[in-house]
Design an enzyme around this catalytic site. Sequence first.
Site, mmCIF file in Angstrom:
data_model
loop_
_atom_site.group_PDB
_atom_site.id
_atom_site.type_symbol
_atom_site.label_atom_id
_atom_site.label_comp_id
_atom_site.label_asym_id
_atom_site.label_seq_id
_atom_site.Cartn_x
_atom_site.Cartn_y
_atom_site.Cartn_z
ATOM 1 N N ARG A 51 0.802 -1.208 0.000
ATOM 2 C CA ARG A 51 0.000 0.000 0.000
ATOM 3 C C ARG A 51 0.844 1.271 0.000
ATOM 4 N NH1 ARG A 51 -2.484 -4.003 1.451
ATOM 5 N NH2 ARG A 51 -0.710 -4.383 2.793
ATOM 6 N N THR A 52 1.809 1.349 0.910
ATOM 7 C CA THR A 52 2.582 2.585 1.042
ATOM 8 C C THR A 52 3.377 2.867 -0.227
ATOM 9 O OG1 THR A 52 2.747 2.285 3.434
ATOM 10 C CG2 THR A 52 4.305 3.795 2.419
ATOM 11 N N HIS A 129 5.808 6.522 11.217
ATOM 12 C CA HIS A 129 5.221 6.350 9.883
ATOM 13 C C HIS A 129 4.405 7.611 9.600
ATOM 14 C CE1 HIS A 129 3.920 4.585 6.303
ATOM 15 N NE2 HIS A 129 3.394 3.446 6.726
#
Length: 305
Positions: A51-52, A129
């Site tokens: 995803r990231t 994050h």
Amino acid sequence: MNSKSLVSIDDISRDEILQLLESARHFEENPNRRLLEGKVVATLFFEPSTRTRLSFETAVNRLGGRVIGFSDASTSSSAKGETLKDTIKMVSNYVDLIVMRHYLEGAARYATEVTDVPVINAGDGANQHPSQTMLDLYSIYKTQGKLEDLTITMVGDLKYGRTVHSLIQAMRYFNPTFHFVACEELRMPDEYKDLCDRNGIKYTEHTDFSPEVINASDILYMTRVQRERFTDIMEYEKVKNLYTLRNAMLADAKDNLRVLHPLPRITEIDQDVDDNPKAYYFDQARNGLYARQAIICRALGIENA
């Protein structure tokens, strides 16, 4: 350290957070602009991600930039023994911005010390994050209409979960109330409870994922127990399925409650929750595109208004 780098959510002020949220809103209205024409961004993922990495790369592509990098450190020169310093300095010769995920805490901060190119931390160990935090904040703001005075319940891996650590740091500006739901082995580290104490933030700790806690919440932030953080697989097996959200558990929740999760989801949210209007985790992931477009433009000093 380049002043436009984003290693920790602590690197930006309350006003900068609000500016990024406004920028994300503009990008949601129009995500396809040629603002990065001629820019090259490196995505250096020393730790696996889907995803990231895809979110950052899509953000660059939709803004007209180019992406280089790797998604598997075994395909990079680090597999030959090249130091992180040498990798960063080498890549810095080619790009305008570095987006980096690393398995070691502090790696992103170290990267900023050996290059003048801005660095965005896409996750370093169990530490920080910040881009996930910005998309979390944007999701909270979109669903609640505000950031102030909300009750946020965090469930699961609160010891190693860098997303919840960063979110606590960001929310300290907005007078939240936290419920921390975790087993003893995965309870919230003292440093983040101390941060709450220093900032006058109310919090309670629970080992029971009770209806009372769920029904008091505006945001229910679920996390997976991360197998990759455990050195003892038996310890992981003991705690991995302790907290699971099921659709019936939301029956008496507030109308405004939204369920967030940084994904990937394993067993901590049953699939029967997915069709509940309170489930927001897939929309949350989509918000990552707009939040990361805002972060990239900030790092490069590009206005998007």
